[in-house]
Design a protein around this motif. Structure first.
Motif, PDB file in Angstrom:
ATOM      1  N   PRO B 350     -43.914 -46.478  59.820  1.00 41.36           N
ATOM      2  CA  PRO B 350     -43.815 -47.930  59.881  1.00 41.36           C
ATOM      3  C   PRO B 350     -44.763 -48.461  60.955  1.00 41.36           C
ATOM      4  O   PRO B 350     -45.176 -47.725  61.856  1.00 41.36           O
ATOM      5  CB  PRO B 350     -42.355 -48.170  60.271  1.00 41.36           C
ATOM      6  CG  PRO B 350     -41.930 -46.925  60.964  1.00 41.36           C
ATOM      7  CD  PRO B 350     -42.769 -45.804  60.429  1.00 41.36           C
ATOM      8  N   ARG B 351     -45.062 -49.766  60.849  1.00 47.64           N
ATOM      9  CA  ARG B 351     -45.942 -50.386  61.858  1.00 47.64           C
ATOM     10  C   ARG B 351     -45.384 -50.205  63.255  1.00 47.64           C
ATOM     11  O   ARG B 351     -46.115 -49.974  64.214  1.00 47.64           O
ATOM     12  CB  ARG B 351     -46.050 -51.875  61.584  1.00 47.64           C
ATOM     13  CG  ARG B 351     -47.021 -52.145  60.484  1.00 47.64           C
ATOM     14  CD  ARG B 351     -47.330 -53.603  60.423  1.00 47.64           C
ATOM     15  NE  ARG B 351     -48.254 -53.773  59.314  1.00 47.64           N
ATOM     16  CZ  ARG B 351     -48.689 -54.948  58.901  1.00 47.64           C
ATOM     17  NH1 ARG B 351     -48.288 -56.030  59.509  1.00 47.64           N
ATOM     18  NH2 ARG B 351     -49.521 -55.015  57.906  1.00 47.64           N
ATOM     19  N   SER B 352     -44.045 -50.332  63.356  1.00 50.19           N
ATOM     20  CA  SER B 352     -43.445 -50.271  64.701  1.00 50.19           C
ATOM     21  C   SER B 352     -43.751 -48.944  65.374  1.00 50.19           C
ATOM     22  O   SER B 352     -43.945 -48.877  66.590  1.00 50.19           O
ATOM     23  CB  SER B 352     -41.932 -50.484  64.607  1.00 50.19           C
ATOM     24  OG  SER B 352     -41.370 -49.470  63.808  1.00 50.19           O
ATOM     25  N   ALA B 353     -43.824 -47.883  64.589  1.00 52.24           N
ATOM     26  CA  ALA B 353     -44.104 -46.568  65.179  1.00 52.24           C
ATOM     27  C   ALA B 353     -45.515 -46.540  65.753  1.00 52.24           C
ATOM     28  O   ALA B 353     -45.736 -46.053  66.876  1.00 52.24           O
ATOM     29  CB  ALA B 353     -43.951 -45.482  64.127  1.00 52.24           C
ATOM     30  N   ILE B 354     -46.476 -47.079  64.975  1.00 50.65           N
ATOM     31  CA  ILE B 354     -47.856 -47.109  65.458  1.00 50.65           C
ATOM     32  C   ILE B 354     -47.931 -47.969  66.718  1.00 50.65           C
ATOM     33  O   ILE B 354     -48.524 -47.596  67.733  1.00 50.65           O
ATOM     34  CB  ILE B 354     -48.781 -47.722  64.384  1.00 50.65           C
ATOM     35  CG1 ILE B 354     -48.563 -47.070  63.032  1.00 50.65           C
ATOM     36  CG2 ILE B 354     -50.238 -47.668  64.832  1.00 50.65           C
ATOM     37  CD1 ILE B 354     -49.289 -45.812  62.794  1.00 50.65           C
ATOM     38  N   PHE B 355     -47.258 -49.141  66.634  1.00 49.08           N
ATOM     39  CA  PHE B 355     -47.283 -50.076  67.763  1.00 49.08           C
ATOM     40  C   PHE B 355     -46.735 -49.408  69.029  1.00 49.08           C
ATOM     41  O   PHE B 355     -47.381 -49.402  70.070  1.00 49.08           O
ATOM     42  CB  PHE B 355     -46.463 -51.318  67.419  1.00 49.08           C
ATOM     43  CG  PHE B 355     -46.528 -52.396  68.468  1.00 49.08           C
ATOM     44  CD1 PHE B 355     -47.625 -53.240  68.524  1.00 49.08           C
ATOM     45  CD2 PHE B 355     -45.502 -52.544  69.393  1.00 49.08           C
ATOM     46  CE1 PHE B 355     -47.698 -54.230  69.484  1.00 49.08           C
ATOM     47  CE2 PHE B 355     -45.581 -53.530  70.366  1.00 49.08           C
ATOM     48  CZ  PHE B 355     -46.683 -54.380  70.401  1.00 49.08           C
ATOM     49  N   SER B 356     -45.561 -48.780  68.903  1.00 54.34           N
ATOM     50  CA  SER B 356     -44.973 -48.185  70.120  1.00 54.34           C
ATOM     51  C   SER B 356     -45.863 -47.069  70.654  1.00 54.34           C
ATOM     52  O   SER B 356     -45.986 -46.901  71.865  1.00 54.34           O
ATOM     53  CB  SER B 356     -43.559 -47.646  69.901  1.00 54.34           C
ATOM     54  OG  SER B 356     -43.088 -47.934  68.649  1.00 54.34           O
ATOM     55  N   GLN B 357     -46.457 -46.321  69.739  1.00 57.49           N
ATOM     56  CA  GLN B 357     -47.280 -45.219  70.229  1.00 57.49           C
ATOM     57  C   GLN B 357     -48.454 -45.732  71.068  1.00 57.49           C
ATOM     58  O   GLN B 357     -48.756 -45.198  72.130  1.00 57.49           O
ATOM     59  CB  GLN B 357     -47.809 -44.402  69.065  1.00 57.49           C
ATOM     60  CG  GLN B 357     -48.549 -43.165  69.549  1.00 57.49           C
ATOM     61  CD  GLN B 357     -49.575 -42.695  68.534  1.00 57.49           C
ATOM     62  OE1 GLN B 357     -49.320 -42.742  67.332  1.00 57.49           O
ATOM     63  NE2 GLN B 357     -50.713 -42.266  69.032  1.00 57.49           N
ATOM     64  N   TYR B 358     -49.095 -46.815  70.583  1.00 60.66           N
ATOM     65  CA  TYR B 358     -50.265 -47.296  71.320  1.00 60.66           C
ATOM     66  C   TYR B 358     -49.881 -48.045  72.586  1.00 60.66           C
ATOM     67  O   TYR B 358     -50.586 -47.964  73.593  1.00 60.66           O
ATOM     68  CB  TYR B 358     -51.179 -48.116  70.407  1.00 60.66           C
ATOM     69  CG  TYR B 358     -51.948 -47.187  69.493  1.00 60.66           C
ATOM     70  CD1 TYR B 358     -53.046 -46.480  69.983  1.00 60.66           C
ATOM     71  CD2 TYR B 358     -51.553 -46.960  68.185  1.00 60.66           C
ATOM     72  CE1 TYR B 358     -53.732 -45.590  69.175  1.00 60.66           C
ATOM     73  CE2 TYR B 358     -52.231 -46.071  67.370  1.00 60.66           C
ATOM     74  CZ  TYR B 358     -53.325 -45.384  67.862  1.00 60.66           C
ATOM     75  OH  TYR B 358     -53.995 -44.497  67.095  1.00 60.66           O
ATOM     76  N   VAL B 359     -48.736 -48.750  72.546  1.00 64.85           N
ATOM     77  CA  VAL B 359     -48.264 -49.395  73.779  1.00 64.85           C
ATOM     78  C   VAL B 359     -47.928 -48.314  74.809  1.00 64.85           C
ATOM     79  O   VAL B 359     -48.218 -48.440  75.994  1.00 64.85           O
ATOM     80  CB  VAL B 359     -47.046 -50.302  73.507  1.00 64.85           C
ATOM     81  CG1 VAL B 359     -46.346 -50.674  74.809  1.00 64.85           C
ATOM     82  CG2 VAL B 359     -47.495 -51.562  72.787  1.00 64.85           C
ATOM     83  N   MET B 360     -47.345 -47.217  74.292  1.00 63.76           N
ATOM     84  CA  MET B 360     -47.017 -46.086  75.161  1.00 63.76           C
ATOM     85  C   MET B 360     -48.276 -45.579  75.852  1.00 63.76           C
ATOM     86  O   MET B 360     -48.279 -45.279  77.049  1.00 63.76           O
ATOM     87  CB  MET B 360     -46.427 -44.986  74.269  1.00 63.76           C
ATOM     88  CG  MET B 360     -46.094 -43.744  75.024  1.00 63.76           C
ATOM     89  SD  MET B 360     -44.595 -44.061  75.935  1.00 63.76           S
ATOM     90  CE  MET B 360     -44.308 -42.461  76.555  1.00 63.76           C
ATOM     91  N   GLU B 361     -49.337 -45.481  75.083  1.00 60.47           N
ATOM     92  CA  GLU B 361     -50.574 -44.972  75.652  1.00 60.47           C
ATOM     93  C   GLU B 361     -51.081 -45.903  76.766  1.00 60.47           C
ATOM     94  O   GLU B 361     -51.480 -45.443  77.838  1.00 60.47           O
ATOM     95  CB  GLU B 361     -51.638 -44.821  74.560  1.00 60.47           C
ATOM     96  CG  GLU B 361     -52.860 -44.102  75.076  1.00 60.47           C
ATOM     97  CD  GLU B 361     -53.882 -43.823  73.974  1.00 60.47           C
ATOM     98  OE1 GLU B 361     -53.473 -43.649  72.810  1.00 60.47           O
ATOM     99  OE2 GLU B 361     -55.068 -43.784  74.306  1.00 60.47           O
ATOM    100  N   SER B 362     -51.014 -47.230  76.517  1.00 61.07           N
ATOM    101  CA  SER B 362     -51.478 -48.137  77.575  1.00 61.07           C
ATOM    102  C   SER B 362     -50.569 -48.069  78.794  1.00 61.07           C
ATOM    103  O   SER B 362     -51.043 -48.124  79.924  1.00 61.07           O
ATOM    104  CB  SER B 362     -51.585 -49.584  77.105  1.00 61.07           C
ATOM    105  OG  SER B 362     -51.120 -49.754  75.816  1.00 61.07           O
TER     106      SER B 362
END
Lengths: 407, 437
Positions: B350-362
């Protein structure tokens, strides 16, 4: 127009609006800080260059505090001054109530007529004898200096004033703004609203003790010695003799009259350094901030352009294969940066003025001189161009053959 | 899930070491500059006596000239006359009260080898010590009765006790101050007040005094004025007594008023006092008396230096530039990842998974940058100490609050910076991106 490929550059930018806007914003804020910081730095630097009027390199002062019931201030002060003045290497020495630019001293208000409604002018007050001009290194530019018979003893808690005084040219001009300063000699001013004092001489320059004071150039000297257990001597030496005399006089004075403490033996150069420390610190900090900020912005531009170059490798190769020269590729990236910077700097000018206005509003900062803004624009434009040069050169070396390959 | 994203982030950071490093350094510089200036401002504006700062009030009486205020626009003088200080003390209308002054005198240690030295003096009443929580190492404060009787009693600092008595318990022993013999009633322990709020007239960041003696000594020993003396008219007559009875201000006055009702009552008393003085021909100005609690008074006296505030705002702008920088770099970085993202979306993330992963990276970049920034802040504070000299040394300590704030600030800042790039990343349309591959 087409030669500069403005159309394609703009069209490419609209495909990555956010990237361009981010760089522009970064440049705008950087300009805002850098220009305001530079202005503050120059302002502080100018402030630090102001001349106190003293022979700062060759002067020092010390405080002596006598104690015990049999301490006789008048005798000790007279003998001390005599001893110091006779010491080889000493140009002159005085007893003085306060040290210029040191941060501590006396001030009074003067009026040109009696009565409560008269406008008053504030001045620093120094009290010393006829050796003042020689020790404090000022010149009498109108009227005459004190002579020994003018000098009186101001007893402890005596509150009246002698009837003669020297004033600085700046003070004379503030007191009598309508007439030339030379004509102030012989005029009467009133100290603390009602006590008359006659101006007998005008001196060229002597600063007040408080460097942040708006009346820094206002000083008044009255001919008197102060009767006090705790007293300050200001000593001017011949060039190169100061450090030797500081140590020597400290021990000579202590030996001559043991029932006292000699303290705060300080050079004028240290005093200046301490008084202006806040400002020199501000200069160092702001310079560091300017440097780091420019670096961050430049490195950011390098990083983003490098990324764009990598992303557009294939297009660059295609253009090269279609006959674009290396220069054309470099020009493309340089022009792109120039356009983005232009937008950023335009916003930067507005923000710079806004920040300056905010600083004027909240802090005691004066308005920015207009020429800082074009200088800031040019400097940041150049920084942007230099930052983009590296990645652009790399782009120009992308081989045309890459166009035929998939990534 | 958290640890999996963390692993992915680390991997991604390692994949672009220069770019990630650049972002971390940018955040570190921004955080370092902000934390340095925030710390200085935070310590300058810190509450030196938190548990009772709202019960201690600085007293101002407007005794100034009929023609102009002590300070524009219409501020009463920041200190008090000798006469008013003594009148208010005699009235004893507050729970605790002390008038005070500063001065200096020579201390002559009893043994001949120990050289006399100049000591800073505070002249105050007995209530001074309990009001301001002065810590006692030995003995105690003197009594109000000593103040009334003009007894030669003194409380000395730990440093003075070490110097004169070699650190022994000196309670009850004599000490010569300004040629006069005093009896030590107490020795203070180390007492650091940042700012030294009880008297900020000559700078808020000075140390506490060497010796404390009763206020009455000012008159009895004819002690010189410390601090600032301001007069709106010259003393009438000659000599020390004339000066004391003049309209010159050189004294401070604090009262402790535990409740709002006490405060109101004291204010009423001050106004009645001013009216009484008006009847005697003094206080020519309209009623303008003030009671300011500790923090209000610190604000009124502008204890936080303009330069420090200015630097803090500049540092925030600096942090903003660093964040803009990071957003730009993250955008570019995530843009190269469209292929991966499209694939993951296509196989069901889901989009939320991609979103959290990249926010996590930042956020990870932010935390590392923040820790580096803390190091830079320590360096920056050392630099400030170097530049401003020892008098700010109490102002350049990082405490736990500041460390937590730095880490929180860097995480929040980097997540804010990461949101837009992450949102862009997760809105990659999977089909069209997979096609071009």
């Amino acid at each position: 127009m087409s030669r500069w490929e403005l159309g394609p550059i703009l069209r490419a930018m609209t495909r990555n609006k956010v990237g361009a806007i981010l760089i522009a914003l970064q440049i705008a804020v950087t300009m805002t800080i850098i220009v305001n910081a530079a202005y503050i730095i120059v302002e502080r630097h100018t402030m630090m260059q102001r001349d106190s009027g003293l022979d700062e390199q060759n002067s020092f002062y010390l405080t002596t505090t006598g104690f015990g019931a049999d301490f006789e201030p008048k005798r000790v002060i007279t003998e001390d001054l005599d001893l110091i003045r006779r010491t080889p290497g000493v140009v002159d020495a005085i007893q003085i109530n306060a040290i210029p630019i040191s941060g501590g001293g006396w001030s009074m208000s003067l009026t040109t007529e009696t009565g409560d409604d008269a406008d008053d002018v504030n001045t620093a007050n120094y009290m010393t004898d006829e050796h003042g001009s020689n020790a404090l290194d000022f010149n009498i530019i109108a009227g005459s200096d004190f002579v020994a018979s003018d000098v009186r003893w101001r007893e402890r808690n005596q509150t009246d004033w002698p009837d003669k005084a020297l004033v600085t040219k700046a003070l004379a001009e503030s007191l009598f703004p309508e007439s030339p300063w030379q004509e102030s000699v012989g005029k009467t001013v009133y100290i603390a609203e009602d006590e008359p004092v006659i101006i007998t001489g005008i001196i060229d320059k002597l600063q007040a003790p408080w460097i942040g004071w708006s009346n820094l150039e206002h000083a008044m000297i009255t001919p008197e010695y102060l009767v006090s257990e705790s007293t300050r001597y200001f000593i001017r030496t011949e060039p190169g003799q100061r450090d030797r005399l500081m140590a020597e006089l400290e021990s000579t004075l202590a030996d001559k009259y043991p029932n006292r403490i000699i303290r705060d033996v300080t050079t004028l150069t240290d005093t200046r350094e301490r008084s202006y420390r806040q400002h020199s610190a501000m200069i160092t900090i702001l310079t560091t901030v300017m440097f780091l900020l420019t670096l961050v912005t430049a490195v950011g531009i390098v990083g983003l352009t490098s990324f764009n170059v990598n992303r557009r490798k294939k297009q660059i190769g295609t253009r090269r294969a279609l006959g674009a020269t290396q220069g054309a590729i470099i020009r493309y990236f340089m022009l792109e940066n120039l356009l983005i910077s232009a937008g950023g700097l335009l916003l930067g000018v507005v923000l710079t003025i806004a920040l300056n206005m905010a600083l004027i509003e909240w802090f005691s900062i004066t308005a920015l001189d207009w020429f800082y803004i074009p200088i800031g624009v040019v400097v940041l434009w150049v920084v942007g161009q230099l930052a983009v040069l590296g990645p652009a050169l790399r782009a120009s070396r992308v081989p045309p053959a890459i166009a035929t390959r998939t990534v | 899930m958290f640890s999996y994203y963390l692993k992915l982030s680390l991997k991604s950071i390692r994949k672009n070491p220069y770019l990630s490093g650049l972002m971390m350094i940018a955040i570190a510089l921004g955080i370092g500059a902000s934390m340095t200036t925030i710390t200085v401002n935070y310590l300058m504006s810190s509450n030196p006596i938190p548990h009772k700062s709202e019960q201690l009030y600085y007293v101002q009486l407007d005794s100034w000239s009929p023609h102009f205020p002590a300070q524009e626009p219409n501020e009463p003088p920041d200190q008090m006359t000798w006469r008013d200080a003594n009148n208010l003390m005699d009235a004893q209308q507050a729970f605790r009260q002390t008038a005070m002054a500063s001065s200096g005198a020579v201390i002559e240690p009893p043994d001949r080898d120990n050289k006399p030295f100049m000591a800073s003096l505070r002249l105050n009443f007995a209530d001074f010590f309990p009001m301001f929580d002065a810590p006692f190492l030995y003995g105690r404060a003197w009594e109000y009765a000593d103040d009334k009787a003009g007894n030669y009693v003194a409380v000395i600092s730990k440093e003075t006790n070490d110097r004169v008595f070699g650190g022994e318990n000196s309670v009850g022993r004599p000490i010569t101050i300004g040629g006069q013999q005093f009896t030590v009633t107490g020795v203070l322990d180390d007492w650091v007040l940042v700012p030294r709020f009880y008297d900020v007239t000559t700078g808020a960041f000075k140390g506490t005094e060497d010796v404390y003696i009763p206020f009455a000594m000012k008159e009895l020993m004819q002690l010189p004025n410390g601090g600032n003396t301001n007069c709106w008219k010259s003393p009438e007559g000659e000599g020390f007594e004339a000066f004391l009875q003049s309209e010159c201000v050189n004294y401070q006055m604090w009262v402790e008023l535990p409740t709002q009702a006490d405060k109101n009552a004291y204010m009423a008393f001050l106004n009645a006092y001013a009216e009484e003085q008006k009847a005697l021909g003094r206080f020519p100005r309209p009623l303008n008396n003030r009671l300011s609690d500790v923090m209000t008074w610190m604000e009124n006296q502008e204890v936080v230096a303009d330069d420090a505030q200015m630097m803090m705002w500049m540092a925030f702008l600096f942090l903003l530039v660093c964040l803009l920088n990071t957003i730009g770099l993250l955008l570019s970085k995530f843009a190269t990842r469209t292929g991966d993202i499209a694939l993951r979306r296509a196989i069901g993330s889901p989009r939320s998974a991609i979103f959290s992963q990249y926010v996590m990276e930042s956020a990870l970049i932010g935390v590392i940058g923040g820790l580096l920034g803390l190091g830079l802040a320590l360096l920056g504070l050392q630099g400030i100490k170097q530049l401003y000299g020892s008098f700010v040394s109490d102002l350049v300590e990082l405490d736990l609050t500041m460390v937590m704030l730095a880490i929180a600030l860097s995480i929040v800042a980097s997540i804010l910076a990461g949101c837009y790039p992450a949102w862009r990343a997760c809105s990659v349309p999977p089909a069209s991106n997979l096609k071009t591959q």
